[in-house]
Design a protein around this motif. Structure first.
Motif, short mmCIF file in Angstrom:
data_model
loop_
_atom_site.label_atom_id
_atom_site.label_comp_id
_atom_site.label_asym_id
_atom_site.label_seq_id
_atom_site.Cartn_x
_atom_site.Cartn_y
_atom_site.Cartn_z
N GLU A 140 0.80 -1.21 0.00
CA GLU A 140 0.00 0.00 0.00
C GLU A 140 0.84 1.27 0.00
OE1 GLU A 140 -2.87 0.19 3.06
OE2 GLU A 140 -4.04 -1.52 2.34
N ASP B 43 2.23 7.02 0.92
CA ASP B 43 0.94 6.36 0.83
C ASP B 43 0.41 6.42 -0.60
OD1 ASP B 43 -1.41 5.14 1.38
OD2 ASP B 43 -2.30 6.79 2.51
N CYS C 228 -2.56 5.10 -1.57
CA CYS C 228 -4.03 5.10 -1.64
C CYS C 228 -4.51 6.50 -2.05
CB CYS C 228 -4.63 4.73 -0.28
SG CYS C 228 -4.31 3.03 0.22
N LEU D 158 -5.32 -0.25 -5.76
CA LEU D 158 -5.84 0.25 -4.48
C LEU D 158 -7.10 1.06 -4.69
CD1 LEU D 158 -2.49 1.38 -2.80
CD2 LEU D 158 -3.90 -0.58 -2.17
#
Length: 468
Positions: A97, A123, A125, A176
């Motif tokens: 992730e 990150d 996402c 994601l």
């Protein structure tokens, strides 16, 4: 090929099983040992044996994940706040992730357990990845913008290397986004500042022929934030815009005129650069108040100053004095900050130089030049006196005050070392110049100096001054 058949020459008649290339791990692929069988007799032919030595297969990587590799990294913003670009080499690992950035390789970081060895995580996402040629002069640069507004640049000297990382990170970001359900799921795009709302995510891929050909349409140089998604304005936003426009229109149409603002004292006319007639009319006098103050100050403490009007004062102090005069503040030239008399004389000369029309008006320039060409003395004096009497009253009275003052300067010429010629050189181009300087400047300057010098010498007669 369906598979790779590995045959041992030393064992004829035996046939090993087929091994698919996917079963070969990164460590096992390409690991080949060459075995040479030693000859038993001198005439015996050497026999060679090739065998593939397979190590124990490692667990396969998840789709879209990459092992560590050294890349160049620069963090250019954090939470929407711009940072100074500082390129560093980091060990990059693509996790499930996030993108892990180690200051050293992961193996070295694990053996050297220090607080500073903790990797920096990016990150993925809701992140946006794109190629960029605007944020850095380096080649092969990709930009990653996180959902919180932080921006990272990754670069490699080899295009295939950075292309591999671009595709892998993009694949992971898309994966994601799909797992989170896109923007509706809350993790599908950039997040608004101080809000849980996510914006639609956009991403563009780069053709395989290189970053220089990323688009047939050139980007505009000023569009430095082209990777950020465009905001979708609602109907309420449009209504707010229209309301602002309407208020601005009403303000512009109802704004007071310049004359009204001047009458109310909101806007004040300047002293420097103002037309002489306008200034005298505003001050209800025939000689500007500032000219009178300067003449009084010089006659009070500057008549014996060496090089008076020829020596320049401090320009910064002169500009300060000019500012105070334009603001119409109470002016006291006896104040210690105006102690240097050359500052006062410099401000007075600047006042005359910045008049929109000189003290000798434009329409009289040629007439004064023709008058000064007269050879006989008395006709020349009468011609100049006649022209002076034709001048507008403020010009005539200001000229009378100034030349009376300069005549007093000459009375102290033994101490101030100023002569009629020296004063005419200073005040010739200051008091008169042609409206259209289409002729020879040096030619005009000669006549300017001659006119001022002659009027100065004959000022008693021309201006009917009292002989004191």
């Amino acid at each position: 090929m369906a598979g790779t058949r590995i045959t041992s020459i030393t064992g004829p008649g035996t046939q090993p099983p087929l091994i698919h290339p996917s079963q070969l791990t990164g460590a096992a692929q390409g690991t080949v040992q060459m075995r040479i069988k030693a000859s038993q007799t001198p005439g015996e032919r050497l026999s060679q044996t090739k065998s593939m030595v397979l190590t124990e297969p490692e667990s396969p990587l998840k789709p879209g994940l990459l092992k560590g590799e050294y890349l160049n990294k620069a963090k250019i913003s954090e939470g929407g706040k711009k940072l100074r670009k500082n390129w560093t080499t980091v060990w990059v690992v693509l996790d499930s992730e996030q993108l892990l950035l180690y200051k050293e390789s992961k193996q070295e970081a694990l053996t050297n357990l220090k607080p500073g060895n903790k990797p920096e995580g990016v990150d993925l996402c809701g992140a946006v990845i794109d190629w960029t040629t605007e944020k850095s002069s380096r080649k092969n640069v990709i930009q990653i913008t996180t959902s919180l507004g932080s921006e990272f640049l990754l670069q490699a000297d080899s295009y295939p290397t950075i292309c591999k990382w671009h595709d892998a990170v993009k694949q992971r970001v898309d994966s994601l986004s799909g797992e989170a359900g896109g923007p509706a799921g809350g993790r599908g795009g950039l997040r608004r500042s101080n809000s849980s709302e996510y914006l639609p995510r956009t991403s563009r891929s780069l053709p395989r022929d290189g970053p220089a050909r990323s688009s047939t349409k050139e980007r505009k140089p000023g569009n430095r934030h082209s990777i950020l998604p465009k905001l979708n304005y609602s109907a309420s936003d449009s209504a707010d815009k229209n309301g602002v426009k309407n208020r601005l229109k009403k303000f512009i149409t109802r704004r007071p005129s310049m004359k009204t603002l001047q009458e109310k004292g909101i806007i004040k006319d300047r002293v420097f650069g103002c037309h002489l007639l306008t200034l005298c009319e505003r001050e209800e006098t025939l000689v500007p108040r500032f000219v009178k103050l300067c003449v009084e100050a010089v006659e009070k403490r500057g008549l014996e100053a060496d090089g008076i009007y020829r020596v320049s004062g401090n320009l910064a102090t002169i500009q300060k004095l000019r500012f105070l005069v334009d603001q119409e503040e109470e002016l006291d030239l006896d104040d210690s900050q105006w102690e240097d008399i050359h500052v006062v004389t410099g401000a007075l000369k600047m006042f005359f130089r910045e008049l929109p029309e000189p003290l000798f008006p434009f329409r009289f320039f040629d007439q004064f030049v023709e008058a000064i060409k007269t050879k006989e003395l008395k006709p020349k004096v009468q011609a100049l006196k006649k022209l002076v009497l034709q001048l507008p009253k403020p010009n005539q009275e200001t000229m009378r005050l100034l030349f009376r003052h300069l005549h007093r300067i000459l009375e102290y010429s033994v101490k101030n070392l100023m002569s009629t010629q020296g004063i005419s050189i200073v005040f010739g181009p200051t008091l008169m110049w042609p409206e259209l300087d289409c002729g020879n400047m040096a030619f005009n300057m000669v006549y300017q100096n001659q006119i001022v010098e002659f009027i100065l010498m004959e000022s008693v007669e021309i201006f009917s001054l009292d002989r004191k």
